[in-house]
Scaffold this motif. Sequence first.
Motif, PDB file in Angstrom:
ATOM      1  N   ARG A  66     -14.156   1.203   5.613  1.00 20.10           N
ATOM      2  CA  ARG A  66     -14.331   0.287   4.485  1.00 20.10           C
ATOM      3  C   ARG A  66     -13.092   0.291   3.590  1.00 20.10           C
ATOM      4  O   ARG A  66     -12.597  -0.767   3.184  1.00 20.10           O
ATOM      5  CB  ARG A  66     -15.562   0.694   3.684  1.00 20.10           C
ATOM      6  N   GLN A  67     -12.573   1.478   3.313  1.00 20.61           N
ATOM      7  CA  GLN A  67     -11.405   1.578   2.441  1.00 20.61           C
ATOM      8  C   GLN A  67     -10.178   0.946   3.083  1.00 20.61           C
ATOM      9  O   GLN A  67      -9.392   0.249   2.420  1.00 20.61           O
ATOM     10  CB  GLN A  67     -11.146   3.034   2.082  1.00 20.61           C
ATOM     11  N   SER A  68      -9.981   1.183   4.389  1.00 24.12           N
ATOM     12  CA  SER A  68      -8.837   0.580   5.071  1.00 24.12           C
ATOM     13  C   SER A  68      -8.944  -0.938   5.086  1.00 24.12           C
ATOM     14  O   SER A  68      -7.956  -1.659   4.899  1.00 24.12           O
ATOM     15  CB  SER A  68      -8.742   1.102   6.506  1.00 24.12           C
ATOM     16  N   ALA A  69     -10.139  -1.450   5.329  1.00 26.08           N
ATOM     17  CA  ALA A  69     -10.328  -2.898   5.332  1.00 26.08           C
ATOM     18  C   ALA A  69     -10.055  -3.482   3.950  1.00 26.08           C
ATOM     19  O   ALA A  69      -9.464  -4.567   3.826  1.00 26.08           O
ATOM     20  CB  ALA A  69     -11.744  -3.234   5.786  1.00 26.08           C
ATOM     21  N   ARG A  70     -10.475  -2.773   2.901  1.00 23.92           N
ATOM     22  CA  ARG A  70     -10.196  -3.260   1.541  1.00 23.92           C
ATOM     23  C   ARG A  70      -8.694  -3.280   1.259  1.00 23.92           C
ATOM     24  O   ARG A  70      -8.193  -4.200   0.604  1.00 23.92           O
ATOM     25  CB  ARG A  70     -10.918  -2.393   0.512  1.00 23.92           C
ATOM     26  N   ARG A  71      -7.980  -2.287   1.736  1.00 23.34           N
ATOM     27  CA  ARG A  71      -6.529  -2.279   1.541  1.00 23.34           C
ATOM     28  C   ARG A  71      -5.887  -3.484   2.244  1.00 23.34           C
ATOM     29  O   ARG A  71      -4.942  -4.094   1.731  1.00 23.34           O
ATOM     30  CB  ARG A  71      -5.923  -0.976   2.063  1.00 23.34           C
ATOM     31  N   THR A  72      -6.381  -3.798   3.431  1.00 21.03           N
ATOM     32  CA  THR A  72      -5.866  -4.978   4.136  1.00 21.03           C
ATOM     33  C   THR A  72      -6.126  -6.240   3.338  1.00 21.03           C
ATOM     34  O   THR A  72      -5.249  -7.113   3.202  1.00 21.03           O
ATOM     35  CB  THR A  72      -6.536  -5.096   5.517  1.00 21.03           C
ATOM     36  N   LEU A  73      -7.341  -6.359   2.792  1.00 18.08           N
ATOM     37  CA  LEU A  73      -7.675  -7.542   2.020  1.00 18.08           C
ATOM     38  C   LEU A  73      -6.808  -7.641   0.763  1.00 18.08           C
ATOM     39  O   LEU A  73      -6.326  -8.734   0.410  1.00 18.08           O
ATOM     40  CB  LEU A  73      -9.160  -7.518   1.641  1.00 18.08           C
ATOM     41  N   ASP A  74      -6.596  -6.503   0.078  1.00 19.02           N
ATOM     42  CA  ASP A  74      -5.735  -6.516  -1.104  1.00 19.02           C
ATOM     43  C   ASP A  74      -4.332  -6.971  -0.743  1.00 19.02           C
ATOM     44  O   ASP A  74      -3.696  -7.741  -1.482  1.00 19.02           O
ATOM     45  CB  ASP A  74      -5.690  -5.117  -1.729  1.00 19.02           C
ATOM     46  N   ARG A  75      -3.842  -6.496   0.386  1.00 18.23           N
ATOM     47  CA  ARG A  75      -2.496  -6.882   0.818  1.00 18.23           C
ATOM     48  C   ARG A  75      -2.412  -8.380   1.115  1.00 18.23           C
ATOM     49  O   ARG A  75      -1.404  -9.036   0.823  1.00 18.23           O
ATOM     50  CB  ARG A  75      -2.135  -6.062   2.059  1.00 18.23           C
ATOM     51  N   LEU A  76      -3.473  -8.921   1.689  1.00 17.43           N
ATOM     52  CA  LEU A  76      -3.504 -10.357   1.952  1.00 17.43           C
ATOM     53  C   LEU A  76      -3.469 -11.154   0.656  1.00 17.43           C
ATOM     54  O   LEU A  76      -2.768 -12.171   0.550  1.00 17.43           O
ATOM     55  CB  LEU A  76      -4.765 -10.714   2.757  1.00 17.43           C
ATOM     56  N   TYR A  77      -4.247 -10.700  -0.332  1.00 21.03           N
ATOM     57  CA  TYR A  77      -4.236 -11.400  -1.618  1.00 21.03           C
ATOM     58  C   TYR A  77      -2.837 -11.375  -2.242  1.00 21.03           C
ATOM     59  O   TYR A  77      -2.361 -12.384  -2.781  1.00 21.03           O
ATOM     60  CB  TYR A  77      -5.246 -10.755  -2.573  1.00 21.03           C
ATOM     61  N   ARG A  78      -2.169 -10.218  -2.157  1.00 21.08           N
ATOM     62  CA  ARG A  78      -0.828 -10.116  -2.743  1.00 21.08           C
ATOM     63  C   ARG A  78       0.156 -10.993  -1.982  1.00 21.08           C
ATOM     64  O   ARG A  78       1.016 -11.645  -2.570  1.00 21.08           O
ATOM     65  CB  ARG A  78      -0.349  -8.656  -2.724  1.00 21.08           C
ATOM     66  N   ALA A  79       0.031 -11.020  -0.634  1.00 18.89           N
ATOM     67  CA  ALA A  79       0.922 -11.850   0.166  1.00 18.89           C
ATOM     68  C   ALA A  79       0.705 -13.325  -0.134  1.00 18.89           C
ATOM     69  O   ALA A  79       1.648 -14.127  -0.147  1.00 18.89           O
ATOM     70  CB  ALA A  79       0.708 -11.578   1.648  1.00 18.89           C
ATOM     71  N   ALA A  80      -0.540 -13.693  -0.388  1.00 20.61           N
ATOM     72  CA  ALA A  80      -0.823 -15.087  -0.718  1.00 20.61           C
ATOM     73  C   ALA A  80      -0.272 -15.465  -2.079  1.00 20.61           C
ATOM     74  O   ALA A  80       0.110 -16.618  -2.314  1.00 20.61           O
ATOM     75  CB  ALA A  80      -2.333 -15.339  -0.670  1.00 20.61           C
ATOM     76  N   ALA A  81      -0.198 -14.451  -2.990  1.00 14.74           N
ATOM     77  CA  ALA A  81       0.299 -14.714  -4.337  1.00 14.74           C
ATOM     78  C   ALA A  81       1.816 -14.795  -4.390  1.00 14.74           C
ATOM     79  O   ALA A  81       2.391 -15.444  -5.254  1.00 14.74           O
ATOM     80  CB  ALA A  81      -0.193 -13.627  -5.295  1.00 14.74           C
ATOM     81  N   GLY A  82       2.506 -14.118  -3.439  1.00 19.66           N
ATOM     82  CA  GLY A  82       3.960 -14.132  -3.438  1.00 19.66           C
ATOM     83  C   GLY A  82       4.501 -13.092  -2.505  1.00 19.66           C
ATOM     84  O   GLY A  82       3.758 -12.257  -1.970  1.00 19.66           O
ATOM     85  N   PRO A  83       5.844 -13.069  -2.297  1.00 26.85           N
ATOM     86  CA  PRO A  83       6.440 -12.098  -1.371  1.00 26.85           C
ATOM     87  C   PRO A  83       6.184 -10.667  -1.814  1.00 26.85           C
ATOM     88  O   PRO A  83       6.294 -10.350  -3.001  1.00 26.85           O
ATOM     89  CB  PRO A  83       7.937 -12.442  -1.406  1.00 26.85           C
ATOM     90  N   ASP A  84       5.881  -9.821  -0.872  1.00 25.59           N
ATOM     91  CA  ASP A  84       5.689  -8.394  -1.157  1.00 25.59           C
ATOM     92  C   ASP A  84       5.938  -7.639   0.134  1.00 25.59           C
ATOM     93  O   ASP A  84       5.061  -7.548   0.977  1.00 25.59           O
ATOM     94  CB  ASP A  84       4.281  -8.130  -1.679  1.00 25.59           C
ATOM     95  N   GLY A  85       7.107  -7.086   0.291  1.00 17.24           N
ATOM     96  CA  GLY A  85       7.438  -6.372   1.523  1.00 17.24           C
ATOM     97  C   GLY A  85       7.365  -4.887   1.393  1.00 17.24           C
ATOM     98  O   GLY A  85       7.814  -4.169   2.281  1.00 17.24           O
ATOM     99  N   ASN A  86       6.827  -4.381   0.285  1.00 13.58           N
ATOM    100  CA  ASN A  86       6.867  -2.938   0.077  1.00 13.58           C
ATOM    101  C   ASN A  86       5.636  -2.219   0.598  1.00 13.58           C
ATOM    102  O   ASN A  86       5.714  -1.084   1.055  1.00 13.58           O
ATOM    103  CB  ASN A  86       7.033  -2.631  -1.422  1.00 13.58           C
ATOM    104  N   ALA A  87       4.481  -2.835   0.491  1.00  7.93           N
ATOM    105  CA  ALA A  87       3.261  -2.145   0.877  1.00  7.93           C
ATOM    106  C   ALA A  87       3.182  -2.017   2.392  1.00  7.93           C
ATOM    107  O   ALA A  87       3.404  -2.989   3.111  1.00  7.93           O
ATOM    108  CB  ALA A  87       2.041  -2.915   0.374  1.00  7.93           C
ATOM    109  N   PRO A  88       2.887  -0.815   2.938  1.00 10.62           N
ATOM    110  CA  PRO A  88       2.795  -0.631   4.403  1.00 10.62           C
ATOM    111  C   PRO A  88       1.545  -1.299   4.954  1.00 10.62           C
ATOM    112  O   PRO A  88       0.562  -1.503   4.243  1.00 10.62           O
ATOM    113  CB  PRO A  88       2.728   0.887   4.552  1.00 10.62           C
ATOM    114  N   LEU A  89       1.629  -1.621   6.229  1.00 11.92           N
ATOM    115  CA  LEU A  89       0.446  -2.164   6.899  1.00 11.92           C
ATOM    116  C   LEU A  89      -0.610  -1.082   7.038  1.00 11.92           C
ATOM    117  O   LEU A  89      -0.294   0.067   7.379  1.00 11.92           O
ATOM    118  CB  LEU A  89       0.809  -2.694   8.289  1.00 11.92           C
ATOM    119  N   PRO A  90      -1.873  -1.406   6.793  1.00 12.95           N
ATOM    120  CA  PRO A  90      -2.939  -0.429   7.034  1.00 12.95           C
ATOM    121  C   PRO A  90      -3.164  -0.249   8.525  1.00 12.95           C
ATOM    122  O   PRO A  90      -2.659  -1.018   9.343  1.00 12.95           O
ATOM    123  CB  PRO A  90      -4.157  -1.085   6.366  1.00 12.95           C
ATOM    124  N   ASP A  91      -3.948   0.772   8.871  1.00 14.23           N
ATOM    125  CA  ASP A  91      -4.292   0.998  10.272  1.00 14.23           C
ATOM    126  C   ASP A  91      -5.273  -0.064  10.748  1.00 14.23           C
ATOM    127  O   ASP A  91      -6.158  -0.491  10.002  1.00 14.23           O
ATOM    128  CB  ASP A  91      -4.923   2.384  10.457  1.00 14.23           C
TER     129      ASP A  91
END
Length: 880
Positions: A852-877
């Motif tokens: 659940r936590q990993s999936a939430r991190r993926t979703l947060d990353r998607l929201y940030r990517a949709a809002a603008g460039p962000d190349g710093n956060a690593p991909l989740p497992d």
Amino acid sequence: MDRGAWRRHAWWAGIPSVVAGFGAWAAVADDKTGWTVVSAAAAGVVGGFGPTVADRLAAKREARRRGEDALRVVTSAELPASVAWLLHPGREVVDFLGRGWVLRQLESWATDPDAVAVRLLTGAGGVGKTRLAREFAGRLPGWRCEWIHAGAEEQTAALIASGGVPSRLLVVVDYAETRDRAGVAALVCAAQRATGVRVLLIARGAGLWWETLSAAYPQQAQLLDALTGRSQVVELPARIEESTPDEIVALAARDFAAHLGWPVPAVEARHRPADTPVLRLHAEALLTVLDGQPRHGRYDVLTEVLGHEARYWRFAARRAGLLTADDPASDALLRQVVGVAALLGADGPDEVAGLVRRVPALVDAGPERVDRYAAWLADLYPAADGTGLGVVQPDLLAETLAVRVLIDYPAAERVRVFTGLTVAQAVRALTVLGRARTHQADAGALIEVALGVDVPRMVEAVIQVGVQFPGVFTPGAVRLLADAEIDLGWARRVAKLVPYPSTELGRLAVALTTRIVAGFTPDTPPGDQARWMGEHALRLADVGRRSEALTTSRETINLYQQLTTTNRDAHLPALAISLNNHAIRLAEAAQHTEALTTSHEAVNLHRELTTTNRDAHLPDLAMSLSNHAIRLADAGRHTDALTTSHEAVNLHRELTTTNRDAYLPGLAVSLNNHALRLAQAAQHTDALTTSHEAVNLHRELTTTNRDAYLPGLALSLYNHALLLTQAGQHTDALTTSHEAVNLYHELTTTNRDAHLPALAASLNNHALRLAQAGQHTDALTTSHEAVNLFHELTTTNRDAHLPALATSLWNVGYIGLMAGTVTDEVIALTAEGVRYFDELAAAAPTTFEGRRQSARRTLDRLYRAAAGPDGNAPLPDAEE
């Protein structure tokens, strides 16, 4: 053989007994002029037929022959030759052309002392397999060649085993796919053990009948495994590379004209496809000669040849006293008799008379008239082995005639033709119609009629021929069996004949066991109920009806538990096996706690049984340990799972040292499971080695019985791809994963319910492999397909498939981030997955909180990517 020889041939003569000497070849050799499309149930008759119809026919025919001999003294009239016979490969009217590469390959095989003893020559109807085999035999100086008639396979094997055969012997078995599989297997094994014996099998394809040959002869399964692989198959294409179709027609026309003593006609210049079967080209050439002019592409050549052949039937009938004048009705009747004979064949005089009466116009004919038609029919195409009835040849002509005759009948008369068949006749009819489907569009409608006339009889036939024609007969038989009137004793007997597991026949087995358990009465012994309920549960699970399988399995456990209270020793083995199976059903329903408890009980009972009789119960203990290791892993007890799995592998290895054929499947499965346990214990090198061994064993098993072991191969490839990824071998992982997906797609075409969950899971994982290889577009497409399938699965069993759906939705987001494709759809799907993980984690936090936590991190990353460039956060497992 000339026509006089045909008339002298006594087709009811018996086969001599087999003796330990080469003189017994007379009992098994055949020159392929008779009815050879038969199966185990239609083996050749041994001995005479008895003084019934045979005596009456013999007397009448002898009197007629004396009259014919006397007439021949005063007249020069001659019985017209069979036109179709000119196309028979045994006549060799047309010079053999080309096929040099095939001949060289076969000659090398025959003369190589280290080669295996068998080759399977395959090709579509009419491409020239039999003629090629004859040409090949003629190019082996010093060799003796024998063509073996149907039903003589085991006799031939015994002759070879006796040692009384030449040192260089070629045995040819035509229509191998229709023969008794156990007899063919025995023949192949005997040849392999002999010196200088080669067996050439001829068939239209190397399908399930070839892949399951070892299953038909388990006493020599290991040897057959080594002899019946794809490397022993020689595929003969329609195209003859050395000559064009135009050249083939022209040369054949020259040869036919020379044989008949007629002028050589001009051959029409027109487009002829390069892959036109040579029989059709020869038929066109023959028609050109007979007509004395180019054909200009009119009509179907096989139909036209049959039109010429009708003249032979007509003049033979006039000689037999059946016709006094030519008229269309009489011609039609003769054609119908020959057509019904082509469909059903006959193994003796009584069957010949019976098939004559199947012709609608002759149903009420008197015995004398029937006898005359039967004698006329037997004289037309006498069987070379003397045991049955020959039919018009080549095969494509027989198949064409049978379909055309039956399709012209009104519906009621078609039904009459199929009414009251023996199982052997039903097998022959389905074989002819199944073969005809490839070139006669109306054959499918006739198959539907045939299956519905006598469902029990046809079901028995389908069990014999179903694997030769996957998907052709089984669906209709299953549908009809659901409502047919059947005897439950018959159903129990026939259900035991269906192999387990079977991709093709599994649903037929379920239809039978469904009727059996529905027919229980208060008087049905509890032991019988338990046994058939257990069988029904297995068959239901085999076809993917898991919910029903679980319910039935639970009832089976209850029955055996009651039985053990009165006689524990007698029923304890069955209870232990049923508990093992029930644990699997529970796990499939995501009832993991109860599955672990049930599995543990099964292991304990099997251990108890081995203390009293280790040899008898060791295989069941090994199987239950392998399954119990999976249940332990599901519960997170990885150390215990690894220990248990290791014990299972060791026991299976021990068992294969005593009987490799019997226990190799169990070893392959246990190795596949053990590889996952090793990976969970971070022993990745050992895991990959073990997984590779499991894949190799499953490949070996599928070469001998693809129908039974293809699901195991697909699963082992699926797991092996995961382990290759963990080892960093991404290219190999992608290739292996792609093969697994293809196999699961194939499996779902025959049994969608059973294999849909595995297909969805393999697509989910394959999408990750594609993404890792940079194939992001394909990865997203594949991931979406997996999500759609898991959505479908949750509509039938939400609890069982919700975790996999949540995971596949999460992976859509993961792949979208890798691909840089952050769309509203990708975000919405990932958010859906997170909601499901919230639900799952609330019910089972230990299992699902991390995901659940990993999936939430993926979703947060998607929201940030949709809002603008962000190349710093690593991909989740990602989750597999």
